[in-house]
Design a protein around this motif. Structure first.
Motif, PDB file in Angstrom:
ATOM      1  N   UNK A  34       0.811  -1.207   0.000  1.00  0.00           N
ATOM      2  CA  UNK A  34       0.000   0.000   0.000  1.00  0.00           C
ATOM      3  C   UNK A  34       0.852   1.269   0.000  1.00  0.00           C
ATOM      4  N   UNK A  35       1.963   1.224   0.689  1.00  0.00           N
ATOM      5  CA  UNK A  35       2.852   2.388   0.743  1.00  0.00           C
ATOM      6  C   UNK A  35       3.361   2.738  -0.655  1.00  0.00           C
ATOM      7  N   UNK A  80      -5.419   3.552  10.233  1.00  0.00           N
ATOM      8  CA  UNK A  80      -5.005   3.618  11.645  1.00  0.00           C
ATOM      9  C   UNK A  80      -4.974   2.234  12.286  1.00  0.00           C
ATOM     10  N   UNK A  81      -5.922   1.382  11.895  1.00  0.00           N
ATOM     11  CA  UNK A  81      -5.991   0.046  12.491  1.00  0.00           C
ATOM     12  C   UNK A  81      -4.794  -0.829  12.099  1.00  0.00           C
ATOM     13  N   UNK A  82      -4.114  -0.448  11.035  1.00  0.00           N
ATOM     14  CA  UNK A  82      -2.943  -1.222  10.613  1.00  0.00           C
ATOM     15  C   UNK A  82      -1.738  -0.954  11.505  1.00  0.00           C
ATOM     16  N   UNK A  83      -1.771   0.156  12.258  1.00  0.00           N
ATOM     17  CA  UNK A  83      -0.711   0.447  13.223  1.00  0.00           C
ATOM     18  C   UNK A  83       0.630   0.783  12.607  1.00  0.00           C
ATOM     19  N   UNK A  84       0.613   1.407  11.451  1.00  0.00           N
ATOM     20  CA  UNK A  84       1.856   1.792  10.787  1.00  0.00           C
ATOM     21  C   UNK A  84       1.847   3.316  10.571  1.00  0.00           C
ATOM     22  N   UNK A  85       2.531   4.051  11.433  1.00  0.00           N
ATOM     23  CA  UNK A  85       2.518   5.519  11.332  1.00  0.00           C
ATOM     24  C   UNK A  85       2.985   6.041   9.971  1.00  0.00           C
ATOM     25  N   UNK A  86       3.966   5.379   9.372  1.00  0.00           N
ATOM     26  CA  UNK A  86       4.462   5.825   8.068  1.00  0.00           C
ATOM     27  C   UNK A  86       3.373   5.678   7.002  1.00  0.00           C
ATOM     28  N   UNK A  87       2.588   4.621   7.098  1.00  0.00           N
ATOM     29  CA  UNK A  87       1.501   4.399   6.158  1.00  0.00           C
ATOM     30  C   UNK A  87       0.448   5.500   6.306  1.00  0.00           C
TER      31      UNK A  87
END
Length: 153
Positions: free
Chosen positions: A4-5, A78-85
């Motif tokens: 996704x990134x 947000x639910x994925x827990x990846x701030x960079x994403x």
């Protein structure tokens, strides 16, 4: 499958290209350069298709990752827990909003130009307010305007 990134990064790059074209379109609209506008339209088409493909890729990725239909994209990211994403998603949204603003700006320019052209054509046809009762359809001066009583002036 692409992560996704990477999709967000590619989409932001395409948004930047699209924004550059919209800025050039604004300039061409201001100069009434129809040849350049046609070229820009041709150049915008593949970028619009690419952005549409990015949208499909994002939707497909999210569906495979378990995004629920009622869940917002922000909530899912947000639910994925990846701030960079989350940052990449925000950059993508900001780029989309800049494109939308520029596109609306250009649409206003087109509408203004259409209105001005219509007004000029009406004036030439003796249908506009400023030329009303000045010339008749044969190009002769109209005398109806000078015969108004002063009480109606």
């Amino acid at each position: 499958m692409i992560d996704l990134q990477t999709i967000f990064d590619q989409a932001v790059q395409d948004c930047q290209l699209f924004l550059e074209l919209l800025d050039r379109e604004q300039d061409a609209l201001a100069r009434h350069d129809m040849t350049e506008l046609e070229r820009l339209l041709d150049a915008k088409s593949p970028i619009i298709k690419a952005l549409s493909l990015h949208d499909q890729a994002i939707a497909g990725w999210c569906q495979q990752a378990g995004k629920q239909a009622e869940q917002t994209m922000e909530g899912f990211i947000d639910s994925l827990g990846q701030p960079q994403l989350r940052q990449d998603y925000e950059a993508f949204r900001a780029a989309l909003l800049r494109c939308q603003d520029a596109n609306q700006r250009n649409a206003r320019l087109v509408r203004h130009s259409q209105h001005a052209t219509t007004h000029l054509i009406d004036l030439l046809r003796n249908q506009g307010e400023s030329s009303q009762s000045v010339y008749d359809r044969q190009g002769l001066t109209s005398r109806a305007g000078s015969q108004r009583p002063l009480t109606k002036a």
